[in-house]
Design an enzyme around this catalytic site. Structure first.
Site, PDB file in Angstrom:
ATOM      1  N   GLU A  54      26.235  70.642 -32.147  1.00  0.00           N
ATOM      2  CA  GLU A  54      26.747  71.984 -31.876  1.00  0.00           C
ATOM      3  C   GLU A  54      28.139  72.158 -32.484  1.00  0.00           C
ATOM      4  O   GLU A  54      28.782  71.168 -32.871  1.00  0.00           O
ATOM      5  CB  GLU A  54      26.808  72.196 -30.352  1.00  0.00           C
ATOM      6  CG  GLU A  54      25.451  72.109 -29.641  1.00  0.00           C
ATOM      7  CD  GLU A  54      24.567  73.349 -29.838  1.00  0.00           C
ATOM      8  OE1 GLU A  54      24.565  73.944 -30.935  1.00  0.00           O
ATOM      9  OE2 GLU A  54      23.853  73.724 -28.885  1.00  0.00           O
ATOM     10  N   ASP A  78      16.175  64.756 -33.738  1.00  0.00           N
ATOM     11  CA  ASP A  78      16.637  64.948 -32.357  1.00  0.00           C
ATOM     12  C   ASP A  78      15.472  65.073 -31.371  1.00  0.00           C
ATOM     13  O   ASP A  78      14.309  65.185 -31.785  1.00  0.00           O
ATOM     14  CB  ASP A  78      17.541  66.189 -32.270  1.00  0.00           C
ATOM     15  CG  ASP A  78      16.959  67.395 -33.023  1.00  0.00           C
ATOM     16  OD1 ASP A  78      15.747  67.374 -33.365  1.00  0.00           O
ATOM     17  OD2 ASP A  78      17.705  68.351 -33.274  1.00  0.00           O
ATOM     18  N   HIS A 107      24.448  75.033 -36.084  1.00  0.00           N
ATOM     19  CA  HIS A 107      24.228  73.613 -35.788  1.00  0.00           C
ATOM     20  C   HIS A 107      23.193  73.016 -36.730  1.00  0.00           C
ATOM     21  O   HIS A 107      22.315  73.709 -37.249  1.00  0.00           O
ATOM     22  CB  HIS A 107      23.871  73.379 -34.309  1.00  0.00           C
ATOM     23  CG  HIS A 107      22.503  73.779 -33.875  1.00  0.00           C
ATOM     24  ND1 HIS A 107      22.263  74.371 -32.636  1.00  0.00           N
ATOM     25  CD2 HIS A 107      21.283  73.681 -34.463  1.00  0.00           C
ATOM     26  CE1 HIS A 107      20.965  74.593 -32.514  1.00  0.00           C
ATOM     27  NE2 HIS A 107      20.353  74.194 -33.603  1.00  0.00           N
TER      28      HIS A 107
HETATM   29  C1  GLP Z   1      16.559  73.323 -33.079  1.00  0.00           C
HETATM   30  C2  GLP Z   1      16.593  72.007 -33.775  1.00  0.00           C
HETATM   31  C3  GLP Z   1      17.201  72.123 -35.123  1.00  0.00           C
HETATM   32  C4  GLP Z   1      16.613  73.283 -35.867  1.00  0.00           C
HETATM   33  C5  GLP Z   1      16.856  74.534 -35.106  1.00  0.00           C
HETATM   34  C6  GLP Z   1      16.385  75.781 -35.795  1.00  0.00           C
HETATM   35  O1  GLP Z   1      17.780  73.598 -32.520  1.00  0.00           O
HETATM   36  N1  GLP Z   1      17.313  71.026 -33.039  1.00  0.00           N
HETATM   37  O2  GLP Z   1      17.008  70.927 -35.827  1.00  0.00           O
HETATM   38  O3  GLP Z   1      17.193  73.357 -37.138  1.00  0.00           O
HETATM   39  O4  GLP Z   1      16.174  74.402 -33.894  1.00  0.00           O
HETATM   40  O5  GLP Z   1      15.098  76.118 -35.366  1.00  0.00           O
HETATM   41  P1  GLP Z   1      14.270  77.277 -35.999  1.00  0.00           P
HETATM   42  O6  GLP Z   1      13.813  76.781 -37.328  1.00  0.00           O
HETATM   43  O7  GLP Z   1      13.131  77.467 -35.053  1.00  0.00           O
HETATM   44  O8  GLP Z   1      15.123  78.452 -36.098  1.00  0.00           O
END
Ligand code: GLP
Length: 376
Positions: free
Chosen positions: A142, A67, A137
């Protein structure tokens, strides 16, 4: 789903790296799906370190990312493109031409989604690395995203924007939109490696494993995938207990067994229904045959009656030919009456004859007496 519970980020990186290395050993030109966020950072460090120390090569690897924010320049430190560049790609020997990420700056975002979707379809990942949002998500799908929706423009929730605010100077600068690979597209990967750390992921992990079987937790779609490895620290696994896992697995197995049994039953029932239909048809045929037979015998009887009737008719007809169409019973009555009359007549005649004979005898006797007296 396989689970590995680790003590810390270092262990998480080592355990996750084993999965990546396995794929690379099998297939040096593997397609790897990468994720952003803080969770995979120790893994990327490990990969960079391993590359440096052991020479593991990524030169033939093709990389796809999940993404990207809409409206954030790939050079911007807050962009996912820049994240991947800084955290991994610049530290290994991957060919930049083999790396792809949705372009959130594209003039035509829909066309960019289509392009990305087609590229992912053409090169399904041999392994997809995933983090998980606190709301469950995966990528930027979402809650309540339709799984079948391909790469699309996602509207980010307030919680997601707050969770991702650290990369931006001001939380208000977190974009409202992002481009994201779709859930079913993620599931096209041959293997999935999901990483989660920290108490704030515990509910999402619980929902992913044990939650409702709907789209309220997008990560729950991973239950449909046959090869998922989940690496968690104790905090992220905090709402899961072995007992609960086992119970969930048992419940799921029991449910599946019940569903299978129901399907079998339905299949049998439909077989039986077919048999039943045959039996019914046979029964129908039999009863029809019976009815036919009954009808036939009834017909025979009727025919006999009719024959008889016909005879009657014939006899009637004959009678009618005689001009006596009158009711037989009436005719019989008439006959009876006539009979009675005849008997009366006969009796009268006999009485008359007797009276006459008596009178004649008396007259003869008187004549004889007169004659005798005359003789005397
Ligand atoms: C963002 C990304 C996700 C990721 C999530 C969790 O939302 N789009 O792909 O899994 O963050 O991030 P973190 O690992 O910093 O908690």
């Amino acid at each position: 789903m396989r689970f590995a519970i680790v003590k810390n980020a270092k262990e998480l990186a080592e355990r996750a790296f084993l999965e990546i290395k396995k794929v690379l050993d099998e297939k040096p030109d593997a397609v790897i799906g990468f994720a952003t966020g803080s969770t995979p950072i120790p893994l990327y460090d490990k990969m960079a370190d391993d590359h440096k120390r052991n020479g593991t090569s990524y030169k033939d690897v093709r990389a796809f990312n999940l993404d990207e924010y809409v409206g954030v320049d790939p050079g911007d430190k807050a962009s996912f493109a820049r994240f991947m560049q800084d955290r991994l790609f610049s530290r290994i020997d991957i060919d930049p031409a083999n790396t792809d990420i949705p372009n959130g700056m594209a003039e035509d975002l829909s066309a960019e989604c289509e392009r990305y979707s087609a590229a992912v379809k053409e090169h399904p990942a041999d392994i997809q690395i995933l983090g998980i949002g606190a709301n469950g998500h995966i990528a930027f799908n979402e809650p309540y995203t339709k799984p079948e929706e391909p790469t699309h423009i996602a509207l980010l929730t307030a919680r997601t924007r707050a969770d991702n605010a650290a990369a931006f100077k001001d939380p208000s600068l977190v974009p409202q939109y992002a481009l994201t690979m779709g859930i079913d597209e993620i599931l096209t990967a041959k293997r999935i490696l999901l990483l989660a750390m920290g108490e704030n992921k515990a509910q999402a992990i619980y929902d992913m494993v044990m939650g409702r079987d709907d789209t309220s937790c997008p990560a729950a779609a991973l239950r449909r995938h046959p090869d998922v490895t989940v690496v968690l620290d104790r905090e992220a696994a905090g709402l899961l207990t072995f007992g609960e896992w086992e119970r969930a697995a048992e419940e799921r197995e029991a449910r599946q067994a019940a569903e299978r049994a129901e399907e079998e039953l339905e299949a049998n029932e439909s077989d039986e229904a077919v048999d039943g239909e045959t039996a019914e048809a046979a029964a129908d045929e039999a009863s029809e045959a019976d009815e036919d037979a009954a009808e036939e015998s009834a017909e025979d009887e009727d025919a006999a009656d009719e024959d008889a009737a016909e005879e009657d008719v014939d006899s009637d007809g004959e009678e009618s030919e005689d001009g006596e169409e009158a009711d037989t019973s009436e005719a019989e009555d008439d006959e009876a009456e006539n009979g009675e009359d005849a008997a009366d007549e006969e009796a009268d005649e006999q009485a008359d004859e007797q009276a006459d004979e008596q009178a004649d005898e008396q007259a003869d006797e008187q004549d004889d007496g007169a004659d005798a007296s005359e003789e005397k």
